[in-house]
Design an enzyme around this catalytic site. Sequence first.
Site, PDB file in Angstrom:
ATOM      1  N   LYS A 103     104.256 -21.377 -10.968  1.00  0.00           N
ATOM      2  CA  LYS A 103     103.664 -21.584  -9.641  1.00  0.00           C
ATOM      3  C   LYS A 103     104.779 -21.931  -8.673  1.00  0.00           C
ATOM      4  O   LYS A 103     105.828 -22.435  -9.084  1.00  0.00           O
ATOM      5  CB  LYS A 103     102.646 -22.733  -9.667  1.00  0.00           C
ATOM      6  CG  LYS A 103     101.626 -22.666  -8.560  1.00  0.00           C
ATOM      7  CD  LYS A 103     100.544 -21.650  -8.857  1.00  0.00           C
ATOM      8  CE  LYS A 103      99.501 -21.570  -7.779  1.00  0.00           C
ATOM      9  NZ  LYS A 103      98.355 -20.773  -8.194  1.00  0.00           N
TER      10      LYS A 103
HETATM   11  P1  NAD Z   1      92.925 -19.266   1.150  1.00  0.00           P
HETATM   12  O1  NAD Z   1      94.047 -19.896   1.874  1.00  0.00           O
HETATM   13  O2  NAD Z   1      92.695 -17.795   1.270  1.00  0.00           O
HETATM   14  O3  NAD Z   1      91.535 -19.990   1.534  1.00  0.00           O
HETATM   15  C1  NAD Z   1      91.333 -21.366   1.424  1.00  0.00           C
HETATM   16  C2  NAD Z   1      90.018 -21.679   2.128  1.00  0.00           C
HETATM   17  O4  NAD Z   1      89.678 -23.040   1.900  1.00  0.00           O
HETATM   18  C3  NAD Z   1      90.075 -21.507   3.641  1.00  0.00           C
HETATM   19  O5  NAD Z   1      88.816 -21.042   4.098  1.00  0.00           O
HETATM   20  C4  NAD Z   1      90.302 -22.933   4.145  1.00  0.00           C
HETATM   21  O6  NAD Z   1      89.873 -23.125   5.495  1.00  0.00           O
HETATM   22  C5  NAD Z   1      89.437 -23.685   3.169  1.00  0.00           C
HETATM   23  N1  NAD Z   1      89.749 -25.087   3.007  1.00  0.00           N
HETATM   24  C6  NAD Z   1      90.947 -25.684   2.876  1.00  0.00           C
HETATM   25  N2  NAD Z   1      90.797 -27.015   2.730  1.00  0.00           N
HETATM   26  C7  NAD Z   1      89.455 -27.243   2.748  1.00  0.00           C
HETATM   27  C8  NAD Z   1      88.661 -28.387   2.630  1.00  0.00           C
HETATM   28  N3  NAD Z   1      89.219 -29.585   2.462  1.00  0.00           N
HETATM   29  N4  NAD Z   1      87.306 -28.246   2.703  1.00  0.00           N
HETATM   30  C9  NAD Z   1      86.737 -27.034   2.863  1.00  0.00           C
HETATM   31  N5  NAD Z   1      87.451 -25.900   2.967  1.00  0.00           N
HETATM   32  C10 NAD Z   1      88.783 -26.017   2.910  1.00  0.00           C
HETATM   33  O7  NAD Z   1      93.149 -19.678  -0.395  1.00  0.00           O
HETATM   34  P2  NAD Z   1      92.543 -18.953  -1.659  1.00  0.00           P
HETATM   35  O8  NAD Z   1      93.518 -17.932  -2.127  1.00  0.00           O
HETATM   36  O9  NAD Z   1      91.118 -18.588  -1.416  1.00  0.00           O
HETATM   37  O10 NAD Z   1      92.634 -20.140  -2.732  1.00  0.00           O
HETATM   38  C11 NAD Z   1      91.615 -21.136  -2.822  1.00  0.00           C
HETATM   39  C12 NAD Z   1      91.727 -21.806  -4.187  1.00  0.00           C
HETATM   40  O11 NAD Z   1      91.576 -20.829  -5.208  1.00  0.00           O
HETATM   41  C13 NAD Z   1      93.064 -22.494  -4.478  1.00  0.00           C
HETATM   42  O12 NAD Z   1      92.816 -23.589  -5.325  1.00  0.00           O
HETATM   43  C14 NAD Z   1      93.826 -21.430  -5.242  1.00  0.00           C
HETATM   44  O13 NAD Z   1      94.867 -21.973  -6.045  1.00  0.00           O
HETATM   45  C15 NAD Z   1      92.709 -20.841  -6.079  1.00  0.00           C
HETATM   46  N6  NAD Z   1      92.932 -19.503  -6.601  1.00  0.00           N
HETATM   47  C16 NAD Z   1      93.280 -18.474  -5.803  1.00  0.00           C
HETATM   48  C17 NAD Z   1      93.435 -17.196  -6.354  1.00  0.00           C
HETATM   49  C18 NAD Z   1      93.749 -15.998  -5.503  1.00  0.00           C
HETATM   50  O14 NAD Z   1      93.789 -14.887  -6.060  1.00  0.00           O
HETATM   51  N7  NAD Z   1      93.935 -16.120  -4.216  1.00  0.00           N
HETATM   52  C19 NAD Z   1      93.253 -17.001  -7.728  1.00  0.00           C
HETATM   53  C20 NAD Z   1      92.887 -18.087  -8.514  1.00  0.00           C
HETATM   54  C21 NAD Z   1      92.711 -19.323  -7.952  1.00  0.00           C
END
Ligand code: NAD
Length: 420
Positions: A103
Site C-alpha cells: 500500500k
Molecule cells: P473515493 O475517494 O473514490 O471515495 C471515498 C468516498 O467516501 C467519497 O464519496 C468521500 O466523500 C466519502 N467519505 C470520505 N470520508 C467520509 C466520511 N467520514 N463519511 C462519509 N463519507 C466519507 O475512495 P474509494 O476508492 O471509493 O475507497 C473507499 C474505501 O474503499 C477505502 O477504504 C478504500 O481503501 C476501499 N477500497 C477501494 C477500492 C478501489 O478499487 N477503489 C478497492 C478496495 C477497497
Amino acid sequence: MEPVLETAMRQFHQAADRIELRDEMRELLTSFKTVYQTDFPVNMDNGSTKVFSGYRVHHNSARGPMKGGIRFSSIVSLDEIKALAMWMTWKCAVVNVPFGGAKGGVICDPGTLSSSELQDLTRRFTSEIAPIIGPDRDIPAPDMGTNAQIMAWMMDTYSMEQGYTIPGIVTGKPVAIGGSEGRFEATGRGLLYVLQEHLAAEGGVRDRTVSVQGFGNVGGVAAKLLCEAGARVQYISDVATALHHPEGIDALAAFAHVQAGGTLRTWLDEHPNAAEEVAHEDVLTADVDVLVPAAVESVLTEHNAGDVRAKLIIEGANGPTTSDADAILNERGVMLIPDTLANAGGVTVSYFEWVQARQYLHWSEEQVNAELRRVMTDAYHNVISRCPLNSGGMCTQREAAQWIGVERVVEAIELRGIFP
Ligand code: NAD
C-alpha cells in the site's frame, strides 16, 4: 478510537490463535518486508515550493508480486498504510490471486491541488518510489483520492524513466492506455456479486433496503449497481452530505452527477425532492436490511455498534469496523461480510488487467465480469465452508476469511523456504 494498525494486528492474532500458528510465523507475518518513506518537493502554481510526505509499504511477497493502492489524503499515516498493506496480503490470498500485499499514500488534500500540481506531485512521488515498484515487484492501483488519470501519469512517469512503455506497472489505468474493461466498477460489482450469493437462498437483492456510506469509486458504484439490481437504496452519503428517501434514492442519477464533477450537496440542490438531508450517523444506524460502509476505516466503533439496526453489514471500505465493534456486532447477531472478501473485486480485476497488460490482450467487459463473478463466488463459498451460516456465532466470516488468507500465505512461505 482503536488505531487501524491495532485493528489489523488484533484480527491477525485472533486468526493465528484459532489456527495455532507458531510464534516465528506470527513474528514474520506481523513484520513488513519494506517500509519506504519519502519527503519530496513540488512546485506550486503560485511559484512556491512545497514539501510532501509519502509512503510505500510492502507487507509480504510470498505469493507473488505485491499489489496495493495509492491513497492521496490529508489523514494518511504510516501506521494506516501498514495496516492496509497487511490487509492486501490476506485479501489477495482470500480471492486466490497470485499477489502479495502493499500500500502507499501521500499526505495531501487532492481537492485543494490544481490539475498541474496534482500531476507534478504524482510524477515526483512515482519517481521517488520507482526503485521499489515494478511490474514484477510491486504494482500500484487507485485508492481513496486517486483515480485512472493519476494511474496514467504514474505509468507514463515510470515508462519514461525506463525508456519504453510498461503498461503492467499500475492497474486501474484508463482503458485507452491498457486499462481493463470493468476495472472502474470492479470493487462495487464484486461486492454486489458476493451479496447476491449471500442472499440467493432468501430471495436475492431485489427489494432489500440498503444504506451506503461513501459515494466514491466503491460506494457510488455499489449504490448504483444495487439500484440496478432492484434494491431500495434508502441512504447515501459523501464526506459532506448524508441523504435519505424512504422509497429509495435514484443512485444512478446521483452517481452520474458526481461523476460529472458534482457532489451530493449540488445534486440535492438541483433535485430538492430526490431526498432529504439527514445526520451522518443516521446512515450507519439506519433501519435497513443491508449496511454498506464504503468510505473510510474505523467508522463502526464501540460507541455506535450497539445502535446499528441493519441485519447485515457488507464492508466496502477497508477496515471500517474496529475489533470492539466487531465483538459487539457478533454478540448482537449482526451478520458481517468482511472487507477482505467483500471489496476484493477491485484487486481481482486489477489482476486481470495486469495479465492482459503482460500479454498485450484486451478482454471484453462480459469476459471480465464473468471471471469476476466466478472468483468472488468461489471465494465466498470458501469462506462459508470454513464458517457455515448456521454456526451459531462460533465463528465469524471475518475470522474464516482471515484463516484462509493466513493459511495460504503460510503455505507459500513454507514451500519456498527462508532464503538463504
Ligand atoms: P473515493 O475517494 O473514490 O471515495 C471515498 C468516498 O467516501 C467519497 O464519496 C468521500 O466523500 C466519502 N467519505 C470520505 N470520508 C467520509 C466520511 N467520514 N463519511 C462519509 N463519507 C466519507 O475512495 P474509494 O476508492 O471509493 O475507497 C473507499 C474505501 O474503499 C477505502 O477504504 C478504500 O481503501 C476501499 N477500497 C477501494 C477500492 C478501489 O478499487 N477503489 C478497492 C478496495 C477497497
